[in-house]
Design an enzyme around this catalytic site. Structure first.
Site, PDB file in Angstrom:
ATOM      1  CE1 TYR A 123       0.812   2.541   9.177  1.00 13.95           C
ATOM      2  CE2 TYR A 123      -0.401   4.374   9.875  1.00 13.95           C
ATOM      3  CZ  TYR A 123      -0.379   3.294   9.125  1.00 13.95           C
ATOM      4  OH  TYR A 123      -1.247   3.499   8.082  1.00 13.95           O
TER       5      TYR A 123
ATOM      6  CG  HIS B  27      -6.380   1.759   6.376  1.00 16.12           C
ATOM      7  ND1 HIS B  27      -6.212   0.402   6.097  1.00 16.12           N
ATOM      8  CD2 HIS B  27      -7.646   1.821   7.082  1.00 16.12           C
ATOM      9  CE1 HIS B  27      -7.565  -0.063   6.336  1.00 16.12           C
ATOM     10  NE2 HIS B  27      -8.271   0.664   6.995  1.00 16.12           N
TER      11      HIS B  27
ATOM     12  NE  ARG C 169      -2.426   0.390   3.888  1.00 21.10           N
ATOM     13  CZ  ARG C 169      -2.076   1.264   4.727  1.00 21.10           C
ATOM     14  NH1 ARG C 169      -1.549   2.641   4.760  1.00 21.10           N
ATOM     15  NH2 ARG C 169      -1.724   0.737   5.865  1.00 21.10           N
TER      16      ARG C 169
END
Length: 354
Positions: A258, A249, A245
Protein backbone atom coordinates in the site's frame (compact mmCIF):
# COMPACT_ATOMS: atom_id res chain seq x y z
CA UNK A 1 6.86 24.13 14.51
CA UNK A 2 10.13 24.06 16.42
CA UNK A 3 13.17 24.61 14.24
CA UNK A 4 14.62 21.47 12.74
CA UNK A 5 17.95 20.10 13.85
CA UNK A 6 21.07 21.66 12.36
CA UNK A 7 19.71 25.21 12.43
CA UNK A 8 20.98 25.79 15.97
CA UNK A 9 24.17 25.15 17.85
CA UNK A 10 23.75 22.79 20.76
CA UNK A 11 24.51 25.69 23.11
CA UNK A 12 21.35 27.42 21.84
CA UNK A 13 19.09 24.51 22.85
CA UNK A 14 17.64 23.50 26.20
CA UNK A 15 20.16 20.66 26.51
CA UNK A 16 23.82 20.65 27.43
CA UNK A 17 26.30 18.26 25.82
CA UNK A 18 25.92 15.55 28.48
CA UNK A 19 22.12 15.55 28.21
CA UNK A 20 22.38 15.37 24.42
CA UNK A 21 24.73 12.39 24.69
CA UNK A 22 22.20 10.61 26.92
CA UNK A 23 19.56 11.22 24.27
CA UNK A 24 21.78 9.55 21.69
CA UNK A 25 22.58 6.69 24.04
CA UNK A 26 18.89 5.95 24.58
CA UNK A 27 18.17 6.21 20.85
CA UNK A 28 20.87 3.61 20.22
CA UNK A 29 19.42 1.38 22.97
CA UNK A 30 16.01 1.76 21.35
CA UNK A 31 17.31 0.91 17.87
CA UNK A 32 19.14 -2.16 19.15
CA UNK A 33 16.01 -3.32 20.95
CA UNK A 34 13.84 -2.86 17.87
CA UNK A 35 16.18 -4.71 15.54
CA UNK A 36 16.71 -7.58 17.97
CA UNK A 37 13.01 -7.88 18.80
CA UNK A 38 12.14 -8.01 15.10
CA UNK A 39 14.71 -10.76 14.53
CA UNK A 40 13.39 -12.72 17.53
CA UNK A 41 9.85 -12.55 16.21
CA UNK A 42 10.91 -13.75 12.78
CA UNK A 43 12.33 -16.92 14.32
CA UNK A 44 9.18 -17.59 16.34
CA UNK A 45 10.45 -16.37 19.72
CA UNK A 46 7.29 -14.26 20.13
CA UNK A 47 4.04 -14.19 18.19
CA UNK A 48 4.00 -10.61 16.98
CA UNK A 49 5.85 -7.32 17.26
CA UNK A 50 5.17 -3.67 16.25
CA UNK A 51 8.47 -2.17 15.01
CA UNK A 52 9.15 1.53 15.51
CA UNK A 53 12.36 2.11 13.52
CA UNK A 54 12.45 5.75 12.48
CA UNK A 55 10.52 6.99 15.49
CA UNK A 56 13.27 6.80 18.13
CA UNK A 57 13.92 10.55 18.14
CA UNK A 58 10.30 11.32 18.87
CA UNK A 59 9.88 8.81 21.66
CA UNK A 60 13.23 9.26 23.40
CA UNK A 61 13.05 13.05 23.22
CA UNK A 62 9.60 13.01 24.81
CA UNK A 63 10.62 10.53 27.51
CA UNK A 64 13.58 12.68 28.56
CA UNK A 65 11.28 15.70 28.91
CA UNK A 66 9.18 13.95 31.54
CA UNK A 67 9.87 14.20 35.25
CA UNK A 68 10.47 11.04 37.25
CA UNK A 69 6.99 11.02 38.81
CA UNK A 70 5.07 11.88 35.64
CA UNK A 71 2.82 9.13 34.35
CA UNK A 72 3.09 7.69 30.85
CA UNK A 73 0.01 6.18 29.23
CA UNK A 74 1.48 4.29 26.27
CA UNK A 75 0.24 2.42 23.26
CA UNK A 76 1.73 -0.72 21.77
CA UNK A 77 4.42 1.06 19.70
CA UNK A 78 5.93 2.92 22.65
CA UNK A 79 8.81 0.59 23.52
CA UNK A 80 11.49 3.21 22.87
CA UNK A 81 9.74 5.61 25.20
CA UNK A 82 9.38 2.97 27.90
CA UNK A 83 13.04 1.94 27.66
CA UNK A 84 14.12 5.57 28.01
CA UNK A 85 11.84 5.89 31.05
CA UNK A 86 13.60 2.98 32.77
CA UNK A 87 11.37 -0.01 32.04
CA UNK A 88 13.62 -3.09 31.86
CA UNK A 89 14.00 -4.49 28.35
CA UNK A 90 13.28 -7.97 29.70
CA UNK A 91 9.84 -6.81 30.91
CA UNK A 92 8.90 -5.57 27.44
CA UNK A 93 10.12 -8.80 25.85
CA UNK A 94 8.19 -10.93 28.36
CA UNK A 95 5.03 -8.97 27.64
CA UNK A 96 5.41 -9.94 23.99
CA UNK A 97 5.80 -13.56 25.12
CA UNK A 98 2.45 -13.51 26.89
CA UNK A 99 3.47 -12.60 30.43
CA UNK A 100 2.10 -9.87 32.65
CA UNK A 101 3.62 -6.57 31.60
CA UNK A 102 5.54 -5.63 34.73
CA UNK A 103 7.24 -8.91 35.54
CA UNK A 104 10.21 -7.35 37.33
CA UNK A 105 8.06 -5.28 39.65
CA UNK A 106 9.72 -2.03 38.57
CA UNK A 107 8.26 1.19 39.94
CA UNK A 108 8.39 3.34 36.79
CA UNK A 109 5.03 5.20 36.68
CA UNK A 110 3.80 3.70 33.41
CA UNK A 111 0.28 2.52 32.69
CA UNK A 112 0.05 -0.82 30.84
CA UNK A 113 0.37 -0.64 27.07
CA UNK A 114 -2.95 -0.17 25.27
CA UNK A 115 -3.30 -2.46 22.28
CA UNK A 116 -6.90 -1.39 21.48
CA UNK A 117 -6.58 1.85 19.55
CA UNK A 118 -7.02 5.02 21.66
CA UNK A 119 -8.43 3.28 24.75
CA UNK A 120 -5.64 4.77 26.89
CA UNK A 121 -6.70 8.35 26.12
CA UNK A 122 -9.73 8.51 28.48
CA UNK A 123 -7.66 6.62 31.08
CA UNK A 124 -4.93 9.24 30.88
CA UNK A 125 -7.39 12.09 31.26
CA UNK A 126 -9.03 10.34 34.19
CA UNK A 127 -5.66 10.01 35.88
CA UNK A 128 -4.96 13.70 35.29
CA UNK A 129 -8.34 14.67 36.75
CA UNK A 130 -7.63 12.43 39.75
CA UNK A 131 -4.35 14.27 40.27
CA UNK A 132 -6.29 17.54 40.37
CA UNK A 133 -8.80 16.17 42.86
CA UNK A 134 -6.04 14.82 45.09
CA UNK A 135 -4.27 18.15 45.12
CA UNK A 136 -7.49 19.94 46.05
CA UNK A 137 -8.50 17.51 48.81
CA UNK A 138 -5.05 17.17 50.34
CA UNK A 139 -4.03 20.74 49.58
CA UNK A 140 -0.97 19.22 47.98
CA UNK A 141 1.64 21.10 46.00
CA UNK A 142 2.54 18.08 43.87
CA UNK A 143 2.74 18.99 40.21
CA UNK A 144 2.66 15.57 38.58
CA UNK A 145 1.45 15.40 35.01
CA UNK A 146 0.48 12.81 32.41
CA UNK A 147 1.81 12.12 28.92
CA UNK A 148 -0.59 10.15 26.76
CA UNK A 149 1.15 8.61 23.76
CA UNK A 150 -0.78 7.48 20.67
CA UNK A 151 -0.51 7.30 16.89
CA UNK A 152 -2.27 9.37 14.26
CA UNK A 153 -4.77 6.55 13.66
CA UNK A 154 -6.04 6.98 17.21
CA UNK A 155 -7.36 10.45 16.37
CA UNK A 156 -10.08 8.79 14.27
CA UNK A 157 -11.49 7.03 17.33
CA UNK A 158 -14.24 8.36 19.58
CA UNK A 159 -12.00 7.93 22.63
CA UNK A 160 -9.79 10.69 21.25
CA UNK A 161 -12.68 13.16 21.14
CA UNK A 162 -13.98 12.17 24.57
CA UNK A 163 -10.57 12.41 26.21
CA UNK A 164 -9.69 15.74 24.62
CA UNK A 165 -13.09 17.18 25.52
CA UNK A 166 -12.84 16.18 29.18
CA UNK A 167 -9.26 17.44 29.40
CA UNK A 168 -10.28 20.83 28.04
CA UNK A 169 -13.33 21.17 30.27
CA UNK A 170 -11.66 20.00 33.48
CA UNK A 171 -8.15 21.43 32.89
CA UNK A 172 -6.53 18.00 33.23
CA UNK A 173 -2.71 18.11 33.46
CA UNK A 174 -2.25 16.02 30.32
CA UNK A 175 0.04 16.28 27.31
CA UNK A 176 -1.43 14.39 24.38
CA UNK A 177 1.54 13.17 22.34
CA UNK A 178 0.36 12.13 18.90
CA UNK A 179 3.14 10.49 16.92
CA UNK A 180 2.10 11.07 13.33
CA UNK A 181 4.04 8.60 11.19
CA UNK A 182 1.74 9.31 8.21
CA UNK A 183 0.16 5.85 8.13
CA UNK A 184 -2.53 4.22 10.28
CA UNK A 185 -1.67 0.70 9.13
CA UNK A 186 -2.47 1.07 5.40
CA UNK A 187 -4.43 4.32 5.61
CA UNK A 188 -2.55 7.57 4.91
CA UNK A 189 -3.24 10.61 7.05
CA UNK A 190 -5.14 12.46 4.32
CA UNK A 191 -7.68 9.61 4.21
CA UNK A 192 -8.26 9.88 7.96
CA UNK A 193 -9.00 13.56 8.38
CA UNK A 194 -9.67 16.62 6.26
CA UNK A 195 -8.23 18.98 8.86
CA UNK A 196 -5.06 20.88 8.02
CA UNK A 197 -3.18 19.04 10.75
CA UNK A 198 -3.80 16.92 13.81
CA UNK A 199 -2.46 19.64 16.08
CA UNK A 200 -5.19 22.05 14.97
CA UNK A 201 -7.84 19.71 16.38
CA UNK A 202 -6.95 20.92 19.88
CA UNK A 203 -8.62 24.28 19.16
CA UNK A 204 -12.05 22.62 19.20
CA UNK A 205 -11.45 21.57 22.80
CA UNK A 206 -10.19 24.90 24.06
CA UNK A 207 -6.46 24.33 24.36
CA UNK A 208 -3.25 24.55 22.37
CA UNK A 209 -2.00 22.21 19.67
CA UNK A 210 1.58 22.34 18.36
CA UNK A 211 3.60 20.51 15.74
CA UNK A 212 7.22 19.44 16.08
CA UNK A 213 9.80 17.73 13.90
CA UNK A 214 9.58 14.26 15.44
CA UNK A 215 12.93 13.21 13.99
CA UNK A 216 14.70 15.92 15.97
CA UNK A 217 14.95 14.61 19.56
CA UNK A 218 16.09 17.99 20.88
CA UNK A 219 13.08 19.78 19.39
CA UNK A 220 10.77 17.07 20.75
CA UNK A 221 12.37 17.40 24.17
CA UNK A 222 11.87 21.16 24.19
CA UNK A 223 8.32 20.98 22.89
CA UNK A 224 7.15 18.31 25.32
CA UNK A 225 8.94 19.99 28.24
CA UNK A 226 7.12 23.26 27.44
CA UNK A 227 3.84 21.38 27.06
CA UNK A 228 4.29 19.66 30.41
CA UNK A 229 4.93 23.00 32.08
CA UNK A 230 1.63 24.27 30.68
CA UNK A 231 -0.17 21.06 31.67
CA UNK A 232 1.03 21.38 35.27
CA UNK A 233 -0.56 24.84 35.28
CA UNK A 234 -3.90 23.37 34.20
CA UNK A 235 -3.55 23.88 30.45
CA UNK A 236 -3.50 20.58 28.50
CA UNK A 237 -1.60 20.50 25.21
CA UNK A 238 -1.77 18.37 22.06
CA UNK A 239 1.67 17.77 20.53
CA UNK A 240 1.77 16.40 17.00
CA UNK A 241 5.18 14.83 16.43
CA UNK A 242 5.83 14.48 12.70
CA UNK A 243 7.88 11.37 12.08
CA UNK A 244 7.92 8.39 9.72
CA UNK A 245 7.48 4.66 10.15
CA UNK A 246 10.34 3.11 8.20
CA UNK A 247 9.13 -0.47 8.52
CA UNK A 248 5.87 -2.34 8.72
CA UNK A 249 2.96 -1.52 11.00
CA UNK A 250 3.47 -4.90 12.67
CA UNK A 251 5.19 -8.13 11.72
CA UNK A 252 1.93 -9.29 10.13
CA UNK A 253 1.88 -6.28 7.79
CA UNK A 254 3.41 -5.76 4.34
CA UNK A 255 3.77 -2.01 3.63
CA UNK A 256 4.86 -2.69 0.04
CA UNK A 257 1.23 -3.51 -0.72
CA UNK A 258 0.00 0.00 0.00
CA UNK A 259 2.87 2.46 0.53
CA UNK A 260 4.47 4.04 -2.56
CA UNK A 261 8.24 3.89 -2.93
CA UNK A 262 8.47 7.65 -3.28
CA UNK A 263 6.21 9.47 -0.85
CA UNK A 264 5.57 13.17 -1.11
CA UNK A 265 7.21 13.97 2.20
CA UNK A 266 10.18 16.24 3.00
CA UNK A 267 13.58 14.66 3.56
CA UNK A 268 13.75 15.83 7.19
CA UNK A 269 10.72 13.68 7.92
CA UNK A 270 11.82 10.47 6.22
CA UNK A 271 15.53 10.66 7.14
CA UNK A 272 16.83 8.25 9.77
CA UNK A 273 16.65 10.15 13.10
CA UNK A 274 19.47 8.18 14.68
CA UNK A 275 21.93 8.83 11.86
CA UNK A 276 20.84 12.43 11.68
CA UNK A 277 21.26 13.11 15.40
CA UNK A 278 24.61 11.35 15.59
CA UNK A 279 25.89 13.44 12.67
CA UNK A 280 24.63 16.59 14.34
CA UNK A 281 26.38 15.78 17.63
CA UNK A 282 29.61 14.98 15.80
CA UNK A 283 29.42 18.37 14.10
CA UNK A 284 28.93 19.94 17.54
CA UNK A 285 31.98 18.04 18.87
CA UNK A 286 29.72 16.43 21.47
CA UNK A 287 30.48 12.79 20.57
CA UNK A 288 33.27 10.83 18.94
CA UNK A 289 33.81 7.30 17.61
CA UNK A 290 34.69 5.96 21.05
CA UNK A 291 31.47 7.17 22.63
CA UNK A 292 29.26 5.87 19.83
CA UNK A 293 30.96 2.47 19.81
CA UNK A 294 30.58 2.24 23.58
CA UNK A 295 26.85 2.98 23.29
CA UNK A 296 26.35 0.22 20.73
CA UNK A 297 28.38 -2.27 22.78
CA UNK A 298 26.42 -1.45 25.93
CA UNK A 299 23.11 -1.73 24.07
CA UNK A 300 24.06 -5.13 22.66
CA UNK A 301 25.07 -6.39 26.10
CA UNK A 302 21.85 -5.06 27.60
CA UNK A 303 19.76 -6.92 25.02
CA UNK A 304 21.76 -10.12 25.43
CA UNK A 305 21.09 -10.02 29.16
CA UNK A 306 17.41 -9.12 28.67
CA UNK A 307 16.83 -12.02 26.27
CA UNK A 308 18.55 -14.43 28.65
CA UNK A 309 16.43 -13.14 31.54
CA UNK A 310 13.24 -13.51 29.52
CA UNK A 311 14.09 -17.05 28.46
CA UNK A 312 14.83 -18.01 32.06
CA UNK A 313 11.26 -17.12 33.05
CA UNK A 314 9.77 -19.79 30.81
CA UNK A 315 6.28 -20.02 29.39
CA UNK A 316 3.48 -17.97 30.99
CA UNK A 317 0.88 -19.68 33.15
CA UNK A 318 -2.63 -19.82 31.74
CA UNK A 319 -3.93 -18.15 34.90
CA UNK A 320 -2.15 -14.95 33.84
CA UNK A 321 -4.85 -14.47 31.19
CA UNK A 322 -7.35 -13.85 33.96
CA UNK A 323 -5.44 -12.70 37.04
CA UNK A 324 -4.40 -9.27 35.78
CA UNK A 325 -7.55 -8.03 34.06
CA UNK A 326 -8.90 -6.46 37.26
CA UNK A 327 -7.57 -6.11 40.80
CA UNK A 328 -9.77 -9.11 41.67
CA UNK A 329 -11.26 -11.70 39.34
CA UNK A 330 -14.94 -11.28 38.57
CA UNK A 331 -17.49 -14.16 38.38
CA UNK A 332 -17.49 -13.87 34.60
CA UNK A 333 -13.71 -14.22 34.47
CA UNK A 334 -13.96 -17.24 36.79
CA UNK A 335 -16.43 -18.84 34.38
CA UNK A 336 -14.15 -18.14 31.43
CA UNK A 337 -11.17 -19.58 33.30
CA UNK A 338 -13.13 -22.75 34.15
CA UNK A 339 -14.18 -23.14 30.51
CA UNK A 340 -10.60 -22.82 29.28
CA UNK A 341 -9.31 -25.28 31.88
CA UNK A 342 -11.96 -27.80 30.82
CA UNK A 343 -11.00 -27.35 27.18
CA UNK A 344 -7.29 -27.79 27.94
CA UNK A 345 -8.00 -31.01 29.84
CA UNK A 346 -9.69 -32.52 26.78
CA UNK A 347 -7.17 -31.32 24.21
CA UNK A 348 -3.53 -32.34 24.15
CA UNK A 349 -2.04 -29.39 22.31
CA UNK A 350 1.25 -31.18 21.84
CA UNK A 351 -0.47 -33.75 19.60
CA UNK A 352 -2.50 -31.32 17.57
CA UNK A 353 -1.59 -30.90 13.91
CA UNK A 354 -1.75 -27.38 12.62
Amino acid sequence: MHRVIGERDLSETALNAEAARELLRDMIRAREFDERALALQRRGWMSGYPPYKGQEGSQVGAAHAMLEDDWLFPTYRSNAMQLARGVPASDILLFRRGHAEFTSGHDVPNFPQAVPIASQIPHAVGAGMAMNYERAVQESSDDDAVVCYFGDGATSEGDFHEGMNFAGVFDAPVVFLCENNNWAISLPREKQTASESIAVKAEAYGFEGVQVDGNDPVAVYETVADALEDARAGEPVLVESLTYRQGAHTTSDDPERYRPDEEDLPEWRTADPLERFESYLREQDAVDDGFVEECWDDAETELDDAIDAAEDVGEPDVDELFDYVYAERTPRLDDQKATLEEWLETHDLQEQEF
